[in-house]
Write an enzyme that holds these catalytic residues in place. Structure first.
Site, short mmCIF file in Angstrom:
data_model
loop_
_atom_site.label_atom_id
_atom_site.label_comp_id
_atom_site.label_asym_id
_atom_site.label_seq_id
_atom_site.Cartn_x
_atom_site.Cartn_y
_atom_site.Cartn_z
CD GLU A 58 -3.08 -0.35 2.36
OE1 GLU A 58 -3.04 0.76 2.94
OE2 GLU A 58 -3.74 -1.31 2.77
CG ASP A 88 -4.45 7.65 8.34
OD1 ASP A 88 -4.30 6.42 8.45
OD2 ASP A 88 -4.62 8.22 7.26
#
Lengths: 256, 393
Positions: free
Chosen positions: A47, A58
């Site tokens: 990724e 996040d």
């Protein structure tokens, strides 16, 4: 079927559990070498984070990584240019927030990803209900649109997400943003609900931060995604050598 | 301009024209859907609506008056009126929304609220409404703002809330929203996110506008009591845009001009472009790569790089107009209203005063009737204003 899904289905059917590390593009000048080290150590796909100023899903580690990458003038274009130097052959999956693609142009973004060897994209703030245009753009460029399923996802939504996701289904192990440790959590239930509606491979992420947790998760899903734990090492100054040994130890735990 | 009615409901996807929608992580989608259905249900339930109005009357002090500003009118050559949201409990319009959302929180069976705050007004209002209903309350506030508005932090703590300083990003309102969203993911089962403006994912922009529309509905009636059938212009400051949406809602289908005044350093309509942030597609201040830029304003409440999606739509179709006002004009306006009318406005509201003072005799012709939404009182800002007037910051 898009090429990412063909490859990941073949990987699963070979009996191998996928290990998918996450890197923040542009975090250090030599970030491409980190990716290569991970592939060398046994990563099955990678990724690639494209930094965004406001990463809503996040935690502090990826936030800090995004901030540092942005300070180094990282952009979608610069990441794609860097990826040209990559010599490996594992699938690459971009991960970023929708405004980056929205601003760059959906069709143009998908084309850019494809031209840079990226075969999938994860956009965590793009709800299924808003995703039609993005999926259509990606369809033009063989970019698989990977969708997340959360512990809070209701059965009717699991069915729609399972049918719509491409490449793999991203099973969120926990109700949390990235970087909160805690292991497999609700992963078993989430993975089972996905498997009831689709045969696409199911990878587990969010909350996997140790070899033991990776091993446990790989016993539940078809693959494991490791982000913050790895990015932390790079934030702490670790180089390609540290990345390689990190990935190698996770590989060994999963295969052991 | 497209055809009326204006400011009706968004479409099924939560869109106002090209703006709005629901750009949230899958983890939050079920909560957004649950909230939408709970709000639709409650807002159609006369018991809920009556309780909302009763609490606004008995607890928040509504209706707030409309005050003719006679000396300032004389000076400017217009007929100027102020809707006095500064007189609502906790000192701003923010109370209207949080009364609605906390009643809804109870109705959904949740026992905790989280909120973001910039200037602290929404945080104080949320802590107040939560205390009244016995809900736990955690408020996320940018670290920079906790310093600028230290007394509001203490107020929230007195009210039993926990204030969490946010140290990520620019450490201001947009980062407080990010952090509240991140927290909401972890506790969505038992916690409601009490968003403070007409922004975020559907149904928030619509729901918050509905809870604030009492400002406009009251004002329309009150202006008629003052002999003004329809004012020529309705003017409000805009950060996310909740006080403006609330007062516009009462006048959207009249002939009144609707004017939103943005802080020049956070003017999303004037200097922004379409983008996706905090769950909505709207107008945002962003760089050439789609990175969100920091807003800069002397008023923490307008320090937001976006605007509510319905405002973006009203601007696009030409029903409302949006103009920037720079920091330097705001202090003059604050002094003007204080000295001539005996009302110290919040720095946010002073933006609207500044625009009116500038435009009187120009785009607000002499003799025209103008309704100002005085969204908040200035007590929270006096220390900062004192320092600025003395050249200390």
């Amino acid at each position: 079927m898009k090429s990412l899904e063909t490859r990941l289905r073949a990987l699963r059917d070979s009996g191998r559990k996928a290990l998918v590390p996450y890197f923040m593009g542009g975090l250090t000048p030599d970030w491409i070498q980190h990716v290569e080290a991970a592939v060398h150590a046994g990563a099955d796909a990678v990724e690639i984070g494209i930094p965004f100023s406001d990463p809503m899903m996040d935690g502090v580690v990826i936030q800090e990584a995004a901030l540092r990458a942005l300070r180094a003038d990282t952009t979608l274009d610069s990441i794609c240019a860097d990826l040209e130097a990559l010599s490996n052959s594992v699938p690459l999956i971009a991960m970023t927030y929708f405004n980056i693609f929205h601003h760059y142009g959906l069709e143009r973004s998908a084309g850019k990803l494809q031209a840079s060897g990226v075969s999938g994209a994860i956009v965590p703030d793009l709800a299924l209900e808003e995703a039609d245009e993005w999926i259509a753009a990606c369809d033009q460029h063989d970019v698989a649109t990977v969708l997340l399923v959360a512990p809070s996802t209701t059965p009717d939504r699991v069915r729609r997400l399972g049918q719509a996701t491409q490449g793999f289904a991203y099973a969120s192990a926990r109700m949390a943003v990235t970087g909160r440790s805690g292991g497999a959590g609700d992963a078993a239930r989430v993975v089972q609900s996905i498997r009831e509606v689709t045969t696409v491979p199911t990878y587990i992420g969010i909350g996997i931060s140790s070899e033991e947790q990776a091993k446990e998760a790989s016993g539940i899903g078809d693959g494991v995604i490791v982000g913050s734990a790895l990015v932390q090492i790079i934030l702490d100054g670790g180089g390609a050598g540290e990345v390689e040994s990190f990935v190698r130890s996770y590989r060994a735990a999963i295969d052991g | 301009m497209t055809d009326p009615p204006y400011m009706s409901s968004p479409d099924q996807r939560g869109r106002f024209g090209n703006f709005g929608g629901r750009f949230v992580p899958e983890a939050l989608m079920p909560a957004c859907l649950e909230l939408e259905s709970a709000f639709v249900d409650a807002w159609a339930d006369s018991t809920f609506v009556e309780e909302y109005h009763r609490v606004l009357r008995d607890f928040a002090g509504r209706p707030t008056p409309v005050t003719p500003l006679e000396r300032l009118s004389d000076k400017l050559g217009i007929r100027l009126f102020a809707k006095r949201e500064d007189l609502a409990h906790t000192g701003s319009h923010k109370i209207n929304n949080v009364i609605g959302q906390t009643l809804l929180t109870k109705r959904m069976g949740k026992h905790r609220v989280i909120a973001e705050t910039g200037a602290g007004q929404h945080g104080v209002a949320t802590a107040t409404a939560a205390a009244r209903l016995g809900l736990e309350c955690t408020v996320y506030m940018g670290e920079v703002d906790t310093v600028r508005q230290v007394l509001n932090v203490f107020r929230m703590e007195l009210l039993g809330a926990t204030v969490v300083p946010v140290t990520s990003g620019s450490k201001t309102l947009k980062d407080a929203v990010n952090e509240a969203m991140r927290e909401w993911v972890t506790c969505v089962e038992d916690t409601h996110y009490c968003l403070g403006s007409v922004m975020g994912p559907h149904p928030f922009p619509w729901m918050v506008r509905e809870f604030q529309s009492i400002i406009g509905h009251e004002a329309l009636r009150q202006m008629r009591e003052h002999g003004v059938d329809t004012p020529d212009a309705v003017v409000a400051c805009v950060g996310g845009g909740s006080n403006a949406a609330g007062i516009f809602a009462g006048f959207a289908n009249t002939s009144a001009r609707l004017i939103g005044v943005e802080a020049a350093g956070g003017a999303a309509v004037v200097s922004g472009s379409p983008g996706v942030l905090h769950g909505m597609r709207s107008l945002l201040i962003q760089d050439e790569f789609g990175q969100i830029e920091e807003a800069h304003s002397i008023s923490a409440g307008l320090d937001y790089p976006g605007i509510g999606p319905e405002h973006a739509h009203l601007a696009e179709i030409g029903r409302a107009e949006y103009y920037p006002i720079g920091d330097e004009d705001v202090l003059d306006a604050l002094a003007l209203l204080s000295e001539l009318e005996g009302i110290i406005p919040a720095l946010e509201s002073a933006h609207a005063v500044a625009w009116i003072a500038r435009e009187a005799g120009r785009s607000l012709p002499t003799g025209s009737s103008v309704l100002l939404n005085l969204s908040g009182r200035g007590d929270k800002d006096v220390a900062q204003v004192r320092a600025m007037l003395r050249g200390e910051s």
